[in-house]
Design an enzyme around this catalytic site. Structure first.
Site, PDB file in Angstrom:
ATOM      1  N   LYS A   1       2.826 -14.478  -6.815  1.00  0.00           N
ATOM      2  CA  LYS A   1       3.727 -13.473  -6.244  1.00  0.00           C
ATOM      3  C   LYS A   1       4.771 -14.096  -5.322  1.00  0.00           C
ATOM      4  CE  LYS A   1       4.865  -9.149  -5.298  1.00  0.00           C
ATOM      5  NZ  LYS A   1       5.628  -8.484  -6.368  1.00  0.00           N
TER       6      LYS A   1
ATOM      7  N   TRP B   1      -2.554 -22.016  -6.425  1.00  0.00           N
ATOM      8  CA  TRP B   1      -1.577 -22.061  -7.509  1.00  0.00           C
ATOM      9  C   TRP B   1      -1.236 -23.538  -7.645  1.00  0.00           C
ATOM     10  CZ3 TRP B   1       3.590 -23.526  -8.288  1.00  0.00           C
ATOM     11  CH2 TRP B   1       4.184 -23.029  -9.455  1.00  0.00           C
TER      12      TRP B   1
ATOM     13  N   ASN C   1      -1.047 -25.021   1.542  1.00  0.00           N
ATOM     14  CA  ASN C   1      -0.124 -24.301   0.661  1.00  0.00           C
ATOM     15  C   ASN C   1       1.188 -25.062   0.697  1.00  0.00           C
ATOM     16  OD1 ASN C   1       1.462 -22.419  -0.675  1.00  0.00           O
ATOM     17  ND2 ASN C   1       1.677 -21.082   1.113  1.00  0.00           N
ATOM     18  N   GLY C   2       1.683 -25.508  -0.470  1.00  0.00           N
ATOM     19  CA  GLY C   2       2.959 -26.205  -0.496  1.00  0.00           C
ATOM     20  C   GLY C   2       2.875 -27.511  -1.257  1.00  0.00           C
TER      21      GLY C   2
ATOM     22  N   GLU D   1       6.987 -11.842 -18.517  1.00  0.00           N
ATOM     23  CA  GLU D   1       5.966 -12.248 -17.546  1.00  0.00           C
ATOM     24  C   GLU D   1       4.651 -11.504 -17.724  1.00  0.00           C
ATOM     25  OE1 GLU D   1       6.800 -11.719 -13.332  1.00  0.00           O
ATOM     26  OE2 GLU D   1       7.923  -9.904 -13.720  1.00  0.00           O
TER      27      GLU D   1
ATOM     28  N   ARG E   1      -1.309 -14.655  -4.634  1.00  0.00           N
ATOM     29  CA  ARG E   1      -0.514 -15.856  -4.348  1.00  0.00           C
ATOM     30  C   ARG E   1      -0.860 -17.021  -5.266  1.00  0.00           C
ATOM     31  NH1 ARG E   1       1.841 -15.297   0.672  1.00  0.00           N
ATOM     32  NH2 ARG E   1       2.281 -17.520   0.743  1.00  0.00           N
TER      33      ARG E   1
ATOM     34  N   GLU F   1      16.296  -7.388 -16.388  1.00  0.00           N
ATOM     35  CA  GLU F   1      15.044  -7.094 -15.692  1.00  0.00           C
ATOM     36  C   GLU F   1      13.970  -6.630 -16.679  1.00  0.00           C
ATOM     37  OE1 GLU F   1      13.534  -7.653 -13.133  1.00  0.00           O
ATOM     38  OE2 GLU F   1      12.115  -6.034 -12.765  1.00  0.00           O
TER      39      GLU F   1
ATOM     40  N   CYS G   1      -0.052 -20.693  -2.570  1.00  0.00           N
ATOM     41  CA  CYS G   1      -1.497 -20.558  -2.460  1.00  0.00           C
ATOM     42  C   CYS G   1      -1.785 -19.602  -1.309  1.00  0.00           C
ATOM     43  CB  CYS G   1      -2.125 -21.908  -2.155  1.00  0.00           C
ATOM     44  SG  CYS G   1      -1.637 -23.178  -3.327  1.00  0.00           S
TER      45      CYS G   1
ATOM     46  N   HIS H   1      29.057 -12.744 -29.943  1.00  0.00           N
ATOM     47  CA  HIS H   1      29.422 -14.137 -29.635  1.00  0.00           C
ATOM     48  C   HIS H   1      28.241 -15.078 -29.859  1.00  0.00           C
ATOM     49  CE1 HIS H   1      33.227 -12.635 -28.240  1.00  0.00           C
ATOM     50  NE2 HIS H   1      32.581 -11.749 -27.496  1.00  0.00           N
TER      51      HIS H   1
ATOM     52  N   LYS I   1      10.362  -8.498 -17.346  1.00  0.00           N
ATOM     53  CA  LYS I   1       9.061  -7.819 -17.216  1.00  0.00           C
ATOM     54  C   LYS I   1       8.218  -8.082 -18.465  1.00  0.00           C
ATOM     55  CE  LYS I   1       8.760  -6.901 -13.600  1.00  0.00           C
ATOM     56  NZ  LYS I   1       9.859  -7.264 -12.841  1.00  0.00           N
TER      57      LYS I   1
HETATM   58  O1  M6R Z   1       9.878 -12.265  -3.203  1.00  0.00           O
HETATM   59  P1  M6R Z   1      11.159 -12.454  -3.952  1.00  0.00           P
HETATM   60  O2  M6R Z   1      11.864 -11.164  -4.217  1.00  0.00           O
HETATM   61  O3  M6R Z   1      12.060 -13.460  -3.335  1.00  0.00           O
HETATM   62  O4  M6R Z   1      10.705 -13.035  -5.367  1.00  0.00           O
HETATM   63  C1  M6R Z   1      11.645 -13.445  -6.311  1.00  0.00           C
HETATM   64  C2  M6R Z   1      10.995 -13.675  -7.654  1.00  0.00           C
HETATM   65  O5  M6R Z   1      10.034 -14.686  -7.569  1.00  0.00           O
HETATM   66  C3  M6R Z   1      10.332 -12.410  -8.204  1.00  0.00           C
HETATM   67  O6  M6R Z   1      11.213 -11.347  -8.269  1.00  0.00           O
HETATM   68  C4  M6R Z   1       9.770 -12.680  -9.616  1.00  0.00           C
HETATM   69  O7  M6R Z   1      10.816 -12.875 -10.509  1.00  0.00           O
HETATM   70  C5  M6R Z   1       8.861 -11.530 -10.041  1.00  0.00           C
HETATM   71  N1  M6R Z   1       7.636 -12.043 -10.578  1.00  0.00           N
HETATM   72  C6  M6R Z   1       9.457 -10.668 -11.075  1.00  0.00           C
HETATM   73  O8  M6R Z   1       8.634  -9.612 -11.447  1.00  0.00           O
END
Ligand code: M6R
Length: 627
Positions: free
Chosen positions: A622, A74, A98-99, A507, A27, A500, A2, A523, A504
């Site tokens: 984020k 969040w 936050n937490g 998400e 956040r 990766e 948050c 496999h 992308k």
């Molecule tokens: O801040 P960080 O690099 O530790 O974050 C890790 C993941 O949460 C972050 O890379 C997440 O997978 C992204 N949303 C990917 O785009």
């Protein structure tokens, strides 16, 4: 996950707090709210959903006071609703959190037994009840916080205010970040410096179990036992503009286009362009070897060399996109430096009783530097005696502060929830690290070092070329949105890029996608392939080209529709692909930096076509500060 803003000062708190929350909306965006002192009483306004709904509600509200707190959520305990939105209030106490309070069930039982009237499903409201009980007893907010701190288990950063102390806010943390911004006769307590960069560049970073009392213009930090602590004031070198969209429709697109500059900034400190050599700069391992007496910058490289020379094994730990960067790091370091490398995701590492052999360098990668699992993992690695190195984007973040040595992505603020420039900057730093290790271990000679360095120096201009093809990636995205399943495939360094690319798409476009090592298809996953399955093949002209081509033919033979990403022109690939996306010819070490760009842009365009919010994808945030 948050975002928190607390403000005490002469400006209009509503404007300062909402302005700060806008910068922190990355956040979390399930609900938002503010509580502001107004004529001696706290006025609270909350709204479900994104911040704009709170702004609509606040449009006709005015406030007289100079103290307030705000929150963008969040959701963890309790669904996203106005009732569960922060700030939570109990009698004159208001607080934002936050937490997660892990012992929340037990506290709730106790409070109910004492007759508390609990009105939300959150763990946060319980903390407000505990504080209200304590201020009733002690008549003092700071004392009340000290008294309840030991009752709370879990991860939390909290800012609280009390109507009876109208010139005071008290904040404390254990886990998620909390930073105190020191302005001219005004103070901010925020989750991230971005929230108040326009007012100050001076910050105090709170450590776990520290409490800060802001009283008028006075700021004092205390230990949990009430002992005053003198804290270092850190000056941050970031401009407020760096956290604006600067004419782009989305932060994500801006960040994708910043990659040539970000990659150049990532390598800049470490490359000796006169000798085409790598000298890792300011790693600052803070446990110098005997005989190396300080962190004198001139001795830093000498110190780093000595320390890295003793490294016999590398373990990477990270989450999400950062973990795919780590996988690329494994290929780079093993090939170039001939040192064995393991990679692990932090959430697994921390609970699987890991064995860390002597002389292992544990490298954590984190854009935010705040990811809870990665932070716990680096702490565990230290407990087990490992030497640690962090690769972070956010300087002074918790993981950066925890590590023995430090390398920086230097990407500038990344706001889009989907990580883009931090990924390519990390790959750049990993290139530098692999070459430095390769030389130290005599696995490569000066001529080979020069070849790697020259290749890396070409990356920014090659990235410009890839970005100039954006139009084609947009067209491909238009065609691809008709598919409902996606398999991303690659071999070698392109395998993590496939992972990766799939992440992308998941998400941003909420489509099912999987990343696979192309050689693994037979496999099992080959059974998935039919004409409804899109295969995104990352097949640069490297030493694995022929092998990957065979895997592509296997997929085509089963009816799969292929989108090919390769280097230069390739007649056969163009013929057999539904869509052919060309890349400039590059060194194998640089290919991953280039080949991820079309995948970022494909996902971006697909999400836009489908009408989704690319900067704030559903259910995500984020900075993942809860485990
Ligand atoms: O801040 P960080 O690099 O530790 O974050 C890790 C993941 O949460 C972050 O890379 C997440 O997978 C992204 N949303 C990917 O785009």
């Amino acid at each position: 996950m948050c975002g928190i803003v607390g403000y005490l000062g002469p400006l209009n708190p509503k404007d300062v707090i909402v302005g700060g929350l806008k910068k922190l909306e990355y956040r979390g965006y399930d609900s938002a709210g503010v509580a502001i002192l107004h004529d001696g009483r706290t006025k609270r306004v909350r709204a479900e959903g994104k911040l704009k709904f709170l702004e609509e509600k606040l449009a006709h509200e005015s406030f007289n006071g100079h103290l307030g707190i705000g929150h963008t959520r969040w959701a963890t305990h309790g669904g996203p609703s106005e009732r569960n939105a922060h700030p939570h209030q109990v009698r004159g106490i208001s607080l934002v959190h936050n937490g997660i309070i892990e012992n929340y069930a037990e506290i709730r039982r106790e409070l109910l037994a004492r007759g508390a009237d609990i009105s939300s499903d959150t763990d946060t409201e319980l903390v407000a009840h505990l504080l209200a009980e304590e201020v009733d007893r002690t008549g003092h907010l700071l004392k009340a916080v000290q008294n309840i701190l030991d009752r709370l288990q879990g991860a939390f950063s909290i800012v609280a205010m009390w109507e009876k102390e109208p010139d005071t806010m008290v904040a404390f943390k254990d886990g998620p970040p909390l930073v105190v911004g020191l302005g001219d006769q005004q103070t901010f307590v925020v989750s991230d410096v971005q929230a108040c960069l326009q007012y100050t560049k001076k910050f105090i970073y709170l450590e776990d179990r520290e409490i800060v009392e802001v009283k008028g213009a006075q700021v004092q930090v205390y230990s949990s036992r009430g002992v005053p602590i003198t804290k270092k004031v850190v000056e941050i070198d970031l401009s407020p503009e760096s956290v604006e969209k600067q004419g782009h429709p989305h932060f994500m697109l801006k960040e994708i286009y910043e990659q040539p500059r970000a990659v150049a900034a990532a390598m800049e400190p470490h490359i000796d362009t006169r000798n085409f050599a790598v000298r890792l700069k300011n790693v600052g391992f803070n446990e110098p070897l005997p005989g190396v007496d300080s962190l004198d910058p001139l001795k830093d490289w000498e110190n780093t060399r000595k320390i890295l020379n003793g490294v016999e094994r590398v373990m990477f730990i990270a989450c999400g996109t950062s973990s795919y960067a780590a996988m690329v790091g494994k290929y780079l370091i093993e090939t170039i430096a001939r040192i064995p490398v393991e990679t692990d995701i932090a959430s697994e590492f921390r609970y699987r009783h890991p064995v860390i052999p002597p002389n292992t360098l544990v490298i954590t990668i984190s854009q935010s530097g705040e990811t809870a699992d990665t932070l716990a993992a680096i702490r565990l690695a230290k407990e087990k005696g490992a030497l640690t190195l962090s690769i972070c984007n956010v300087r002074h973040s918790s993981i950066d502060r925890e590590a023995h040595g430090h390398l920086y992505m230097n990407s500038g603020p990344e706001i889009g929830v989907a990580s883009t420039k931090a990924f390519t900057s990390t790959l750049t730093v990993l290139n530098c690290l692999s070459v430095a290790l390769g030389r130290l271990k005599n696995a490569i000679n000066a001529a080979e070092e020069k070849e790697f360095v020259q290749a890396l120096l070409s990356a920014p201009s090659q990235l410009e070329v890839v970005l100039s093809y954006d139009k084609y990636f947009g067209e491909a995205a238009n065609r691809l949105k008709l598919f409902r399943g996606f398999l991303y495939m690659g071999r070698g360094v392109s395998f993590p890029i496939a992972m990766e690319g799939a992440l992308k798409l998941k998400e941003l476009a909420y489509l099912h996608a999987e990343g696979y090592a192309a050689g693994e298809m037979k496999h099992g996953p080959l059974a998935l392939i039919d004409e409804n399955m899109a295969i995104v093949m990352i097949i640069p002209a490297d030493q694995l080209f022929e092998k990957t081509l065979s895997n592509l033919e296997e997929a085509r033979a089963r009816g799969g529709k292929v989108i090919c990403l390769s280097t230069g022109e390739h007649e056969h690939l163009r013929k057999v692909s539904e869509y052919y996306l060309p890349l400039p010819k590059a060194h194998w070490t640089v290919n991953p930096i280039l080949s991820v760009i079309p995948l970022q842009l494909l996902s971006y365009h697909m999400a836009c076509n489908l009408g989704y919010d690319v900067d704030q994808p559903r259910n995500l945030a984020k900075s993942v500060t809860v485990e």
